[in-house]
Design an enzyme around this catalytic site. Sequence first.
Site, PDB file in Angstrom:
ATOM      1  N   ARG A  15       0.681  -1.172   0.015  1.00  0.00           N
ATOM      2  CA  ARG A  15      -0.006  -0.082   0.025  1.00  0.00           C
ATOM      3  C   ARG A  15       0.927   1.394   0.191  1.00  0.00           C
ATOM      4  O   ARG A  15       0.364   2.286  -0.152  1.00  0.00           O
ATOM      5  CB  ARG A  15      -1.050  -0.140   1.293  1.00  0.00           C
ATOM      6  N   GLU A 155      -7.130 -12.761  15.847  1.00  0.00           N
ATOM      7  CA  GLU A 155      -7.011 -11.941  14.593  1.00  0.00           C
ATOM      8  C   GLU A 155      -8.353 -11.172  14.081  1.00  0.00           C
ATOM      9  O   GLU A 155      -9.199 -12.170  14.154  1.00  0.00           O
ATOM     10  CB  GLU A 155      -6.189 -12.416  13.218  1.00  0.00           C
ATOM     11  N   TYR A 365      28.950  36.358  -6.414  1.00  0.00           N
ATOM     12  CA  TYR A 365      28.916  35.058  -6.586  1.00  0.00           C
ATOM     13  C   TYR A 365      30.624  34.639  -5.850  1.00  0.00           C
ATOM     14  O   TYR A 365      31.470  35.276  -6.427  1.00  0.00           O
ATOM     15  CB  TYR A 365      28.953  34.447  -7.872  1.00  0.00           C
ATOM     16  N   TYR A 386      35.404  29.116 -13.218  1.00  0.00           N
ATOM     17  CA  TYR A 386      35.432  28.124 -13.862  1.00  0.00           C
ATOM     18  C   TYR A 386      35.893  28.487 -15.374  1.00  0.00           C
ATOM     19  O   TYR A 386      35.137  29.260 -15.748  1.00  0.00           O
ATOM     20  CB  TYR A 386      34.030  27.639 -13.946  1.00  0.00           C
TER      21      TYR A 386
HETATM   22  C1  UD1 Z   1      -0.215  -7.940  13.160  1.00  0.00           C
HETATM   23  C2  UD1 Z   1      -0.665  -8.763  14.269  1.00  0.00           C
HETATM   24  C3  UD1 Z   1      -2.037  -8.228  14.842  1.00  0.00           C
HETATM   25  C4  UD1 Z   1      -1.755  -6.709  15.376  1.00  0.00           C
HETATM   26  C5  UD1 Z   1      -0.936  -6.108  14.174  1.00  0.00           C
HETATM   27  C6  UD1 Z   1      -0.520  -4.647  14.670  1.00  0.00           C
HETATM   28  C7  UD1 Z   1      -0.221 -11.067  13.876  1.00  0.00           C
HETATM   29  C8  UD1 Z   1      -0.695 -12.351  13.247  1.00  0.00           C
HETATM   30  N1  UD1 Z   1      -1.110  -9.952  13.663  1.00  0.00           N
HETATM   31  O1  UD1 Z   1      -1.276  -7.933  12.053  1.00  0.00           O
HETATM   32  O2  UD1 Z   1      -2.186  -8.912  15.833  1.00  0.00           O
HETATM   33  O3  UD1 Z   1      -2.785  -6.184  15.735  1.00  0.00           O
HETATM   34  O4  UD1 Z   1       0.197  -6.637  13.634  1.00  0.00           O
HETATM   35  O5  UD1 Z   1      -0.004  -3.828  13.645  1.00  0.00           O
HETATM   36  O6  UD1 Z   1       0.961 -11.113  13.944  1.00  0.00           O
HETATM   37  N2  UD1 Z   1       5.907  -9.407   8.449  1.00  0.00           N
HETATM   38  C9  UD1 Z   1       7.106 -10.389   8.199  1.00  0.00           C
HETATM   39  N3  UD1 Z   1       6.897 -11.478   7.603  1.00  0.00           N
HETATM   40  C10 UD1 Z   1       5.441 -11.938   7.504  1.00  0.00           C
HETATM   41  C11 UD1 Z   1       4.441 -11.101   7.748  1.00  0.00           C
HETATM   42  C12 UD1 Z   1       4.856  -9.890   8.369  1.00  0.00           C
HETATM   43  O7  UD1 Z   1       8.390  -9.916   8.303  1.00  0.00           O
HETATM   44  O8  UD1 Z   1       5.634 -13.056   6.879  1.00  0.00           O
HETATM   45  C13 UD1 Z   1       6.035  -8.049   9.272  1.00  0.00           C
HETATM   46  C14 UD1 Z   1       5.694  -7.149   8.427  1.00  0.00           C
HETATM   47  O9  UD1 Z   1       6.796  -6.747   7.551  1.00  0.00           O
HETATM   48  C15 UD1 Z   1       5.277  -6.146   9.393  1.00  0.00           C
HETATM   49  C16 UD1 Z   1       5.075  -6.924  10.420  1.00  0.00           C
HETATM   50  O10 UD1 Z   1       5.441  -8.154  10.370  1.00  0.00           O
HETATM   51  O11 UD1 Z   1       6.364  -5.257   9.742  1.00  0.00           O
HETATM   52  C17 UD1 Z   1       3.454  -6.919  10.850  1.00  0.00           C
HETATM   53  O12 UD1 Z   1       2.933  -7.757   9.708  1.00  0.00           O
HETATM   54  P1  UD1 Z   1       1.391  -7.377   9.218  1.00  0.00           P
HETATM   55  O13 UD1 Z   1       1.216  -8.054   8.093  1.00  0.00           O
HETATM   56  O14 UD1 Z   1       1.395  -6.065   8.907  1.00  0.00           O
HETATM   57  O15 UD1 Z   1       0.669  -7.979  10.398  1.00  0.00           O
HETATM   58  P2  UD1 Z   1      -1.044  -7.367  10.692  1.00  0.00           P
HETATM   59  O16 UD1 Z   1      -1.841  -8.393   9.643  1.00  0.00           O
HETATM   60  O17 UD1 Z   1      -1.150  -6.140  10.559  1.00  0.00           O
END
Ligand code: UD1
Length: 456
Positions: A15, A155, A365, A386
Amino acid sequence: MYKCAIILAAGEGKRMNSDTPKVLHKVCGKEMINHVIDNIRSCNIEDVNVVIGKGAEKVRKGTKSRNISYSVQEDQLGTGHAVMCAEEFLKGKSGSVAIFVGDGPLITESTVGNLVNFHEEGEYSATILTSIMEEPAKYGRIIRNANGEVEKIVEFKDCTPAEVKVQEINSGMYCFDIQNLLNTLSKLNNNNNQGEYYLTDVIEILKKEGKKVGAIDVPVEEITAVNSKVELATAEIIMRERINKKHMENGAIIIDPKSTYIDWNVKIGRDTVIYPGNVLQGDTVIKDGCTLYPNNRIDNSVIESNVTVQNSVVLDSNIGENTTVGPFAYIRPDSNIGKNARIGDFVEIKKSTIGDGTKVSHLTYIGDAEVGTDCNFGCGTVIVNYDGKHKNKTVIGNKVFIGCNSNLVSPVVLEDDTYIGAGSTITHKVPKGSLAIARAKQVNKENWVYDKYNKR
Ligand code: UD1
Ligand code: CA
């Protein structure tokens, strides 16, 4: 007790609609992930591991200066899977691991510290940062039992209608006992609405095993994550407000904080007054008692005490005490302006040294020059640095007076106490104490006009 931290940053951040990985977008001049790393480090947690995946090479490069370690998550199968990818980092360690997200730059140093202390003092196996939200939207919900203890995190997409109504949400930031976390990770599955391995499921497993789970409620502002450029701007507003407040508490006067843009690492002295429209960037230092009238951009520069700057741009340069700059001056990189100097309107200075007390008041300048003390530059002086191929150097001594509209063709030397007649084009060295005039002598042709037009 041993402490370390993991930052999840493997997600794509679709996004954001950007070529730059989400976590490298800047808030008040610093990448979001580096805000998180720096806050963790200021709580004396040295061992920091970042889970990278999408845009991994760029994230490595963007965090290189922070001296951290990395784990790679090739496919993004969920937050639980992301932590599994950091198993090597955790193996063999005992103590606490704090887990943060790379796109949550607003978490403060004090909250990071509180989280870890609360967790360790209470001997919890897991502690969650939570927040109360009027409209919790897509956040995971904190589900408590009859005793008010945290039982699990559900979730949004897996919530029952009753659970959706819960306003206490999961920030996605936690502290875990390392051994308890490692033991639980292997028990995660992806039997849920999104088919992902959820880190949040660790909580329910630990609780069922009779372990102690805690939660700390923090202001929503601190845990807000950035998922779009609109949210990036919102984070910037919050961070800017914090930075400006800190400077005002330290003694700076900011006339309108809402229109004053100060990067995270800028230092400002006492009783310095900052008018609206100032953009202070990089490692800029503004010392005591300065006045920054409206609309300056000052980047990576040191402004000594009692300097006035107005409607000007100053880049990678130093300005000495009591000097005034602008309005409408442009000080380009590697310039050093002395004390009690004056750099006036429509003056451009590039890679030059200007001595104490020297006045360059207008339309001039100066490039690649070394200028001594107490000189005076007439209006419209141009240093011709220059020649089409090379940048050449000009050396000007002390107490040199340069008449208006002169050209100094470099390389050239004007020794101390010299005087340049207005309109001169100087191509040779001017010896100490001399007057140089380099222009055609004035010729008056009497009655030339009348003769030409036969008007007499
Ligand atoms: C997650 C939480 C949710 C919380 C929310 C807060 C879980 C399952 N859910 O949801 O409960 O309210 O954050 O913002 O954890 N990331 C990885 N690898 C992955 C997936 C995610 O590194 O496979 C990282 C993303 O880059 C990000 C963070 O983890 O920085 C959170 O991931 P995101 O997909 O935003 O989690 P949410 O679904 O928002
Ligand atoms: Ca998210």
